[in-house]
Scaffold this active site. Sequence first.
Site, PDB file in Angstrom:
ATOM      1  N   GLU A  79       0.835  -1.214   0.000  1.00 12.84           N
ATOM      2  CA  GLU A  79       0.000   0.000   0.000  1.00 12.84           C
ATOM      3  C   GLU A  79       0.868   1.262   0.000  1.00 12.84           C
ATOM      4  O   GLU A  79       1.736   1.439   0.839  1.00 12.84           O
ATOM      5  CB  GLU A  79      -0.960   0.006   1.192  1.00 12.84           C
ATOM      6  CG  GLU A  79      -1.945  -1.159   1.194  1.00 12.84           C
ATOM      7  CD  GLU A  79      -2.880  -1.184  -0.025  1.00 12.84           C
ATOM      8  OE1 GLU A  79      -2.942  -0.172  -0.748  1.00 12.84           O
ATOM      9  OE2 GLU A  79      -3.544  -2.220  -0.232  1.00 12.84           O
ATOM     10  N   ARG A  89     -18.243  -0.127   4.099  1.00 11.16           N
ATOM     11  CA  ARG A  89     -19.263  -0.810   3.291  1.00 11.16           C
ATOM     12  C   ARG A  89     -20.059  -1.785   4.152  1.00 11.16           C
ATOM     13  O   ARG A  89     -21.245  -1.982   3.969  1.00 11.16           O
ATOM     14  CB  ARG A  89     -18.536  -1.563   2.162  1.00 11.16           C
ATOM     15  CG  ARG A  89     -19.406  -2.301   1.170  1.00 11.16           C
ATOM     16  CD  ARG A  89     -18.540  -3.018   0.132  1.00 11.16           C
ATOM     17  NE  ARG A  89     -17.575  -3.934   0.736  1.00 11.16           N
ATOM     18  CZ  ARG A  89     -17.839  -5.187   1.126  1.00 11.16           C
ATOM     19  NH1 ARG A  89     -19.052  -5.681   0.986  1.00 11.16           N
ATOM     20  NH2 ARG A  89     -16.891  -5.948   1.645  1.00 11.16           N
ATOM     21  N   CYS A 142      -8.507  -1.474   7.711  1.00 14.00           N
ATOM     22  CA  CYS A 142      -7.089  -1.555   7.315  1.00 14.00           C
ATOM     23  C   CYS A 142      -6.523  -0.166   7.053  1.00 14.00           C
ATOM     24  O   CYS A 142      -5.420   0.170   7.491  1.00 14.00           O
ATOM     25  CB  CYS A 142      -6.916  -2.418   6.066  1.00 14.00           C
ATOM     26  SG  CYS A 142      -7.171  -4.158   6.408  1.00 14.00           S
ATOM     27  N   HIS A 164      -1.562  -5.614   1.964  1.00 15.79           N
ATOM     28  CA  HIS A 164      -2.780  -6.432   1.880  1.00 15.79           C
ATOM     29  C   HIS A 164      -2.429  -7.797   1.291  1.00 15.79           C
ATOM     30  O   HIS A 164      -1.643  -7.902   0.348  1.00 15.79           O
ATOM     31  CB  HIS A 164      -3.840  -5.746   1.009  1.00 15.79           C
ATOM     32  CG  HIS A 164      -4.846  -4.964   1.785  1.00 15.79           C
ATOM     33  ND1 HIS A 164      -4.975  -3.604   1.696  1.00 15.79           N
ATOM     34  CD2 HIS A 164      -5.787  -5.375   2.690  1.00 15.79           C
ATOM     35  CE1 HIS A 164      -5.955  -3.202   2.502  1.00 15.79           C
ATOM     36  NE2 HIS A 164      -6.456  -4.258   3.116  1.00 15.79           N
TER      37      HIS A 164
END
Length: 197
Positions: A79, A89, A142, A164
């Site tokens: 990342e 979500r 995260c 990830h």
Amino acid sequence: MKTILITGFEPFDHDQANPSWQAVCALPDEIKSIQIIKKEIPVVFDQAPKQVKDLMDQYDPDLVLCTGYNAKARELDLEYVALNLKHARIPDNEGNQPQEQPIALHAALALESRLPVFELEKMLHRKKIDAKVSFSAGTYVCNDVMYEVIRACKERKIPGGFIHIPPFSEDPKQGMPFEKVAAGLVSVIEFLASRHQ
Ligand code: PCA
């Protein structure tokens, strides 16, 4: 470098296990004489970054590497950036589902990884381990952890970042074999250790 703190997450979204914690668990307790502190953190907004910061106070690591699971990833996603945004979500493991909320008030919209992600990508490709620099860590727990951990690493002037992990699979269209993910994490740690002696 003496001590590295590496984290993975507990399961979430009705999963039985979280590949990030499974991969972290597979790491040795020591790599090139560096102590590897492995910790599982909750999938809960605010609590997860707080736990990592508490662990940083407790262990005073020279590097912090956090990992999380992304079901849509097909390689190790290094990342590049964390956004100052909580926008969930699905609810986290305590039912929180923040929408359009900042992580920190009056703070930068985005914070860059404190790891050399492009160099790590090249190094992993040389070792035939699938990896890519990712330009979004999402807006869920995260990203919350990455943003706060980078802030804390900046204060301490130490490297830190987020990777990830994809699903475990022998089929490259579905993910990566478990052994490759674990080998990739070891390679990342060895590379960073050799850079920050
Ligand atoms: N993945 C989620 C949170 C915990 C995890 O392993 C994420 O990508 O935000």
